[in-house]
Design a protein around this motif. Structure first.
Motif, PDB file in Angstrom:
ATOM      1  N   MET A 174       0.820  -1.213   0.000  1.00 48.90           N
ATOM      2  CA  MET A 174       0.000   0.000   0.000  1.00 48.90           C
ATOM      3  C   MET A 174       0.854   1.263   0.000  1.00 48.90           C
ATOM      4  N   LYS A 202      -3.921   5.554   2.449  1.00 47.19           N
ATOM      5  CA  LYS A 202      -2.818   4.726   2.946  1.00 47.19           C
ATOM      6  C   LYS A 202      -2.821   4.695   4.471  1.00 47.19           C
ATOM      7  N   THR A 258       1.760   2.359  -3.553  1.00 47.51           N
ATOM      8  CA  THR A 258       0.709   2.612  -4.537  1.00 47.51           C
ATOM      9  C   THR A 258       0.530   4.112  -4.735  1.00 47.51           C
ATOM     10  N   THR A 259      -0.297   4.462  -5.700  1.00 45.56           N
ATOM     11  CA  THR A 259      -0.580   5.880  -5.960  1.00 45.56           C
ATOM     12  C   THR A 259      -1.813   6.353  -5.200  1.00 45.56           C
TER      13      THR A 259
END
Length: 126
Positions: free
Chosen positions: A88, A98, A91-92
C-alpha cells in the motif's frame, strides 16, 4: 423472507471464503465465521455442514464456543497484513487512504493477537 436474507448472506460469505482460499492476501476463515453466524440464524443444514467441515469445522466450533483463534492463523494474518501494508505504501493511493488502510490493519492485528488461542486437549479428553 428473513430466511432468504440469512441464506443470501451465507452464500455471499461462503463464496468470499472460497475466493479467499484461492487468493493470497484475502481471508478465508473470517468469511466462514460470518457464514456460520448467518447460517445459525436461518439455514441449519448449512450451519451443520460448516461446523462439521473437515478443514474449517474445528476452527469455526472453537470460535463459536470460546472466541479463540489458532496461533498459526494469527501469524498468517499478520504476515499477509504486513505485506499488504508495505505494498500500500508504494501505490498511488492518496495519503489519507494509505493511513486509514494501514491503521485499520494494525488495529485488526492487535485485536487478533488479543484473542485467546484454543487449548490443546488434555489427556482426559483424548
Amino acid at each position: 423472507m428473513q430466511s432468504l436474507l440469512w441464506r443470501s448472506l451465507v452464500v455471499i460469505f461462503v463464496i468470499l471464503g472460497f475466493i479467499g482460499a484461492l487468493l493470497p492476501g484475502m481471508p478465508t476463515t473470517v468469511f466462514l465465521i460470518l457464514a456460520a453466524w448467518a447460517s445459525s440464524r436461518g439455514w441449519p443444514q448449512m450451519d451443520n455442514w460448516l461446523l462439521n467441515h473437515p478443514k474449517y469445522g474445528s476452527t469455526l466450533r472453537d470460535w463459536r464456543a470460546n472466541g479463540t483463534v489458532p496461533r498459526k492463523a494469527k501469524w498468517f494474518a499478520t504476515i499477509m497484513m504486513s505485506i499488504s501494508a508495505v505494498i500500500m505504501l508504494f501505490t498511488t493511493a492518496p495519503v489519507a487512504v494509505k493511513i486509514f488502510t494501514n491503521t485499520t490493519m494494525l488495529v485488526v492485528c492487535i485485536w487478533l493477537w488479543l484473542r485467546p488461542e484454543p487449548q490443546p486437549p488434555t489427556k482426559e479428553e483424548e
